[in-house]
Scaffold this active site. Structure first.
Site, short mmCIF file in Angstrom:
data_model
loop_
_atom_site.label_atom_id
_atom_site.label_comp_id
_atom_site.label_asym_id
_atom_site.label_seq_id
_atom_site.Cartn_x
_atom_site.Cartn_y
_atom_site.Cartn_z
N ASP A 307 0.85 -1.19 0.00
CA ASP A 307 0.00 0.00 0.00
C ASP A 307 0.88 1.24 0.00
O ASP A 307 1.86 1.30 0.75
CB ASP A 307 -0.91 0.02 1.23
CG ASP A 307 -2.15 -0.83 1.03
OD1 ASP A 307 -2.53 -1.02 -0.14
OD2 ASP A 307 -2.73 -1.29 2.02
N LYS A 395 -16.58 15.54 -3.07
CA LYS A 395 -15.14 15.57 -3.39
C LYS A 395 -14.67 14.13 -3.54
O LYS A 395 -15.16 13.23 -2.84
CB LYS A 395 -14.34 16.30 -2.31
CG LYS A 395 -14.17 15.55 -1.00
CD LYS A 395 -13.27 16.31 -0.03
CE LYS A 395 -12.78 15.44 1.12
NZ LYS A 395 -13.83 14.93 1.98
N ASP A 518 -6.10 -4.37 6.13
CA ASP A 518 -6.72 -4.18 7.45
C ASP A 518 -8.24 -4.08 7.40
O ASP A 518 -8.91 -4.18 8.43
CB ASP A 518 -6.15 -2.95 8.15
CG ASP A 518 -6.40 -1.66 7.36
OD1 ASP A 518 -7.02 -1.73 6.27
OD2 ASP A 518 -5.98 -0.59 7.83
#
Length: 682
Positions: A307, A395, A518
């Site tokens: 990541d 957004k 996770d």
């Protein structure tokens, strides 16, 4: 933060290991290790021969046979000691975890509400699906998911990290672990496991080795060692009639000594200890592996999915600029961006609110008084926002906002497209803000690549490991950060489905893939990956899908996990090389001693100039036993690890452990021979 490390030779562990080593002398225990079982059988046979010689039932030197028998027993004991010491270290780590388990009572609720009636029941009676209320000062009685409330939780008993963490309902921080303590507030928890199945129970079982099964590589090596043992057994068995035909039959004691010295007893005695120690080292890094197979797979990994946020970059992206669309002033963009971020508790969301304050003195509004509907971010929608007073402000990523604009009958402006590209080329992440179907502009989120990460990726590349950066950013931003960080490839605008597809693609090419995760949305990819490190702070689904759990919840730990796995494989390979190379020196010691009387020409092989045949045989047997003891620290700590290519690593280990395996026995056997001569035992 790692828990306290055990000293390599803790006095208490040494005493327990010695006791366990004696207990392991039973045939049932020895049968599990075929190589050492042959040594055990030889020890029994020579012991019986010694007793027969002492009582006069057969002719022969009782002293010589007795000493050989004693050192054969020492060989078995030393191998048992190595395994018992490794297991003892793991059990000591497990005992520290057992101290976390406490007999406690739980408040089991009759309904899934904070104010529901509660019954006090023993924690051991809780079942999957039960709802419990836990208050400040209480020990959480079971693994589960928070369904109501939020609290500060002390997880130091599990993770070793003293800083408390926040656990709350909703999102990826709703998972709690039994045995941790609530410091403030309260939680309503739905138990997710039955007694004996908690994360703590599984940790203890794994660390104790109760679930340790031989890994595929371990099984393959065991088969090789058994094959070598059978070959040497057959070869040794043929030597008696061969020598008898020559007129001077070799004694059974000498043949047993020859067999024990030729079979790979060094690696045979240390193999189990290496596997147990590998899992123990993983725990030392605060990573719980579900099996030795997972640790071994980590050593074979050749693709790392990393990541971007928190692993490659510092992970605290901050809003750095507002870039309005043509015809929109910057203040209007900042106001809309702040409104869309009021309920966004991520660091990025808070930084947008703060930047709007700093630039235009736009004070943060009271969320409750706005009577607005907040739209949370999801991995599928890839945008968030607010609906307020007939205004729909969003957004999000460029593609998500483009789809949103087009679905509302709008048009994505070319100047905003250009601004997005400019921001992305600088390595920042562009977020687009839209009101209704009108694009207002771009927010630039700047992240910083971690120092030294490029060098670490270069080391991994040397080892033949491909690094792939996973990010939700668009391709331009991803490409800029990938180039800066030095990764081999990247997956931009990643979704859970895209991650899963990428893992399957690499596996179809015959590669082993490692990743971290996770969230519940990571679970499918974690379940598919060969090495899947779930974060302890993550959801229950993620932890169940992975085959490792990082107690520190540090995504960068994946690189360390691979290093530990490779170190375990290197240790096993190096000691196997050393063990097999040992045989050459023992051959030069025992063959002349055993057969020179029958075939004097074999004296030419006595290159070490050993004092006598008996001294040569004794020296080889004693060295064979002592080398196991000397190699125990190496088996437990692992060989020195350096990030090299496979070919360079092979050359290095052949020089050190292959050549070392040839030279050390020559020196060791000669030194023992000299000592035996000085002591008058030769």
């Amino acid at each position: 933060m790692s828990r306290k490390q055990l000293a390599l030779f803790e006095p208490v562990l040494l005493v327990q290991a010695l006791t366990d080593a004696v207990k392991k002398l039973s045939p049932r225990a020895q049968w599990r290790n075929p190589v050492m079982f042959v040594v055990w059988a030889g020890s029994v046979l020579t012991t019986l021969l010694t007793l027969a010689m002492v009582t006069g039932q057969i002719a022969g030197s009782a002293l010589f046979t007795g000493i050989i028998s004693l050192w054969l027993w020492f060989t078995v004991l030393f191998a048992n000691f190595a395994e018992a010491l490794a297991e003892g270290r793991s059990k000591a780590q497990a005992n520290s975890l057992k101290g976390v388990k406490k007999t406690a009572f739980a408040r089991r609720l009759r309904a899934p509400r904070h104010d529901a009636q509660a019954d006090n029941v023993p924690a051991a009676e809780l079942r999957k699906g039960d709802i419990v209320l836990v208050k400040a000062g209480d020990i959480i009685p079971c693994d589960g998911e928070v369904i109501e409330g939020g609290a500060s939780v002390d997880e130091s008993a599990i993770t070793g990290e003293s800083a408390p963490v926040i656990r709350e309902s909703g999102g990826d921080f709703a998972s709690v672990t039994g045995g941790t303590r609530i410091l403030s507030d309260w939680l309503v928890i739905a138990c997710s496991v039955n007694p004996g199945e908690t994360f703590l129970d599984r940790m203890i079982a794994m660390v104790e080795g109760a679930q340790r099964r031989k890994t595929p590589n371990e099984i393959a090596l065991t088969i090789l060692l058994i094959a070598l043992t059978i070959v040497f057994l057959l070869a040794t068995a043929t030597l008696w009639p061969f020598s008898a035909w020559g007129g001077n039959a070799v004694s059974v004691t000498v043949l047993v000594a020859l067999l024990v010295c030729l079979i790979p007893t060094t690696i045979g005695g240390l193999l189990s200890a290496i596997g147990v120690a590998g899992m123990s080292r993983m725990l030392g890094a605060n990573v719980i592996a579900t099996s030795g197979r997972a640790v071994e797979a980590a050593g074979d990994v050749d693709v790392l999915l990393l990541d971007k946020t928190g692993t490659i970059t510092l992970g605290n992206r901050q809003a750095s600029d507002f870039i309005p669309a043509r015809g929109v002033d910057e203040r209007t963009l900042a106001d809309a961006a702040q409104l869309a971020s009021l309920a966004d508790e991520t660091p990025e969301g808070r930084s947008i609110v703060i930047l709007a304050k700093q630039r235009f003195n736009l004070r943060e509004r009271d969320v409750q008084s706005l009577h607005a509907t907040f739209v949370p971010f999801t991995a599928q929608s890839r945008m968030s926002g607010i609906n307020i007073d007939n205004r729909m402000i969003r957004k999000g990523s460029v593609d998500a906002i483009r789809r949103h604009v087009e679905s509302n009958g709008g048009h994505f402006p070319a100047d905003v497209e250009q601004n997005v590209e400019n921001v992305a080329r600088l390595g920042a992440t562009p977020l687009v803000v839209v009101e209704g179907a009108r694009v207002l502009g771009v927010i630039a989120l700047k992240d910083i690549v971690k120092g030294g990460i490029k060098e670490r990726f270069a080391q991994l590349r040397k080892m033949g490991i491909k690094t792939v950066m996973i990010t939700g950013d668009n391709r331009l931003t991803a490409a800029a950060i990938a180039a800066e960080a030095g990764v081999d490839d990247f997956l931009a605008e990643a979704t859970p489905e895209a991650k899963l597809a990428l893992i399957r693609q690499y596996q179809a090419e015959g590669r082993l893939v490692a990743m971290t995760g996770d969230g519940t949305n990571d679970a499918p990819a974690l379940a598919q990956a060969d090495v899947a490190v779930a974060m302890n702070s993550g959801t229950q689904a993620a932890k169940e899908a992975g085959n490792m759990v990082d107690l520190d919840s540090n995504p960068t730990k994946l690189i360390e996990v691979v290093h530990i796995g490779k170190q375990m494989l290197m240790t096993r390979g190096s000691l196997t090389t050393f063990s097999i190379a040992n045989d050459v020196a023992k051959y030069f010691a025992i063959i002349p001693a055993a057969f020179a009387a029958t075939y004097p020409q074999l004296n030419a092989l006595n290159v070490m100039g050993l004092h006598s045949p008996n001294s040569a045989i004794l020296s080889a047997v004693i060295f064979n036993a002592l080398i196991i003891i000397f190699l125990i620290p190496l088996a437990l700590k692992g060989v020195s690890y350096k990030p090299l290519s496979a070919s360079a690593m092979l050359r290095r280990n052949l020089w050190i452990y292959g050549l070392g395996g040839l030279l050390v026995p020559f020196i060791g056997i000669k030194v023992i021979d000299v000592l035996l001569t000085l002591l008058g035992l030769a």
